[in-house]
Write a protein that holds these residues in place. Structure first.
Motif, PDB file in Angstrom:
ATOM      1  N   LEU A   1       3.935   1.644   2.346  1.00  0.00           N
ATOM      2  CA  LEU A   1       5.134   2.243   1.775  1.00  0.00           C
ATOM      3  C   LEU A   1       5.037   3.764   1.800  1.00  0.00           C
ATOM      4  N   ASP A   2       5.975   4.417   2.462  1.00  0.00           N
ATOM      5  CA  ASP A   2       6.020   5.877   2.490  1.00  0.00           C
ATOM      6  C   ASP A   2       7.447   6.287   2.826  1.00  0.00           C
TER       7      ASP A   2
ATOM      8  N   VAL B   1       5.373  -1.055   8.277  1.00  0.00           N
ATOM      9  CA  VAL B   1       5.588   0.247   7.641  1.00  0.00           C
ATOM     10  C   VAL B   1       7.011   0.267   7.106  1.00  0.00           C
ATOM     11  N   VAL B   2       7.164   0.563   5.821  1.00  0.00           N
ATOM     12  CA  VAL B   2       8.485   0.637   5.196  1.00  0.00           C
ATOM     13  C   VAL B   2       8.745   2.094   4.843  1.00  0.00           C
TER      14      VAL B   2
ATOM     15  N   ALA C   1       0.850  -1.195   0.000  1.00  0.00           N
ATOM     16  CA  ALA C   1       0.000   0.000   0.000  1.00  0.00           C
ATOM     17  C   ALA C   1       0.880   1.237   0.000  1.00  0.00           C
ATOM     18  N   PRO C   2       1.185   1.795  -1.176  1.00  0.00           N
ATOM     19  CA  PRO C   2       1.934   3.045  -1.209  1.00  0.00           C
ATOM     20  C   PRO C   2       1.049   4.225  -0.816  1.00  0.00           C
TER      21      PRO C   2
ATOM     22  N   ALA D   1       4.271  10.173  -2.687  1.00  0.00           N
ATOM     23  CA  ALA D   1       5.675   9.785  -2.567  1.00  0.00           C
ATOM     24  C   ALA D   1       5.867   8.276  -2.490  1.00  0.00           C
ATOM     25  N   GLY D   2       4.905   7.569  -1.901  1.00  0.00           N
ATOM     26  CA  GLY D   2       5.036   6.132  -1.788  1.00  0.00           C
ATOM     27  C   GLY D   2       5.094   5.418  -3.119  1.00  0.00           C
ATOM     28  N   LEU D   3       4.589   6.071  -4.179  1.00  0.00           N
ATOM     29  CA  LEU D   3       4.657   5.475  -5.516  1.00  0.00           C
ATOM     30  C   LEU D   3       6.099   5.260  -5.961  1.00  0.00           C
TER      31      LEU D   3
END
Length: 212
Positions: free
Chosen positions: A128-129, A155-156, A73-74, A78-80
């Motif tokens: 993802l963030d 959380v990454v 889950a981005p 920015a998570g993209l």
């Protein structure tokens, strides 16, 4: 909450490129991809697996496959920048999208997109963030994922602020906080008065996609 700081030399080198204000977008994006690959690799170390049997050209032997399809889950936008690396390592993963806009006065997130499966029970979930700053965006996303049945979320992040880590641990129900894992390349010093991470790496979204 479990915190894992990835202190590998190659991760440190990629993070150095990301921190440098002179790094242009055409170098920032591949450095982020490289670092995200290392972070997701470490974040998936405890993925549940199941045994399988495969036949090599010479014999039959034991193998391994994932026990359940992961969900990545981005956090937009920015998570993209971390998503391609995650999907390269987890090609069978489902992708959820959570779009948040930051209010520059209150520093709180406002959701504009929540494209998340209705039932996440039994699926390993990775949020993802690049930046875990105040923790407000992550908390919004974690509560949404928990409401959809996710457990043991990871959380990454590229960099985290101490204030954000405290916010996650105090802002979730005790059982969810106990099961939460944060994987990052660094825990930085602090937030400044505009809630940006110091030393940080600036606005990750702007550095990935540009600012028009």
């Amino acid at each position: 909450m479990h915190l894992h700081v990835v202190d590998h030399p190659l991760a440190a080198m990629a993070l150095t490129v990301l921190r440098d204000e002179r790094t242009p977008r055409d170098r920032f994006r591949p450095a982020l991809h490289d670092l995200a690959t290392m972070l997701v690799y470490e974040a998936t170390r405890a993925l549940p697996v199941m045994p399988v049997t495969v036949t090599t050209p010479l014999a039959t032997t034991a193998g391994t496959r994932l026990a359940a399809e992961p969900v990545v889950a981005p956090v937009l936008r920015a998570g993209l920048g971390m998503l391609p690396a995650a999907l390269a390592l987890l090609p069978t993963a489902h992708t959820a999208f959570i779009g948040l806009a930051r209010d520059e006065t209150t520093h709180q997130p406002t959701a504009y997109l929540e494209s998340v499966p209705d039932d996440l029970a039994g699926h390993p979930v990775f949020l993802l963030d690049p930046m875990l700053a105040t923790g407000g965006s992550a908390l919004h996303c974690l509560r949404l994922l928990l409401d959809r049945g996710a457990r043991g979320i990871t959380v990454v992040a590229v960099v985290a602020a101490p204030e954000g880590l405290v916010a996650l641990e105090s802002g979730l129900p005790a059982d969810a906080a106990a099961e939460l894992t944060v994987v990052a390349a660094a825990v930085d010093e602090r937030l400044n008065d505009t809630a940006y991470i110091v030393p940080g790496l600036g606005d990750a979204g702007d550095r990935i996609f540009g600012l028009m």
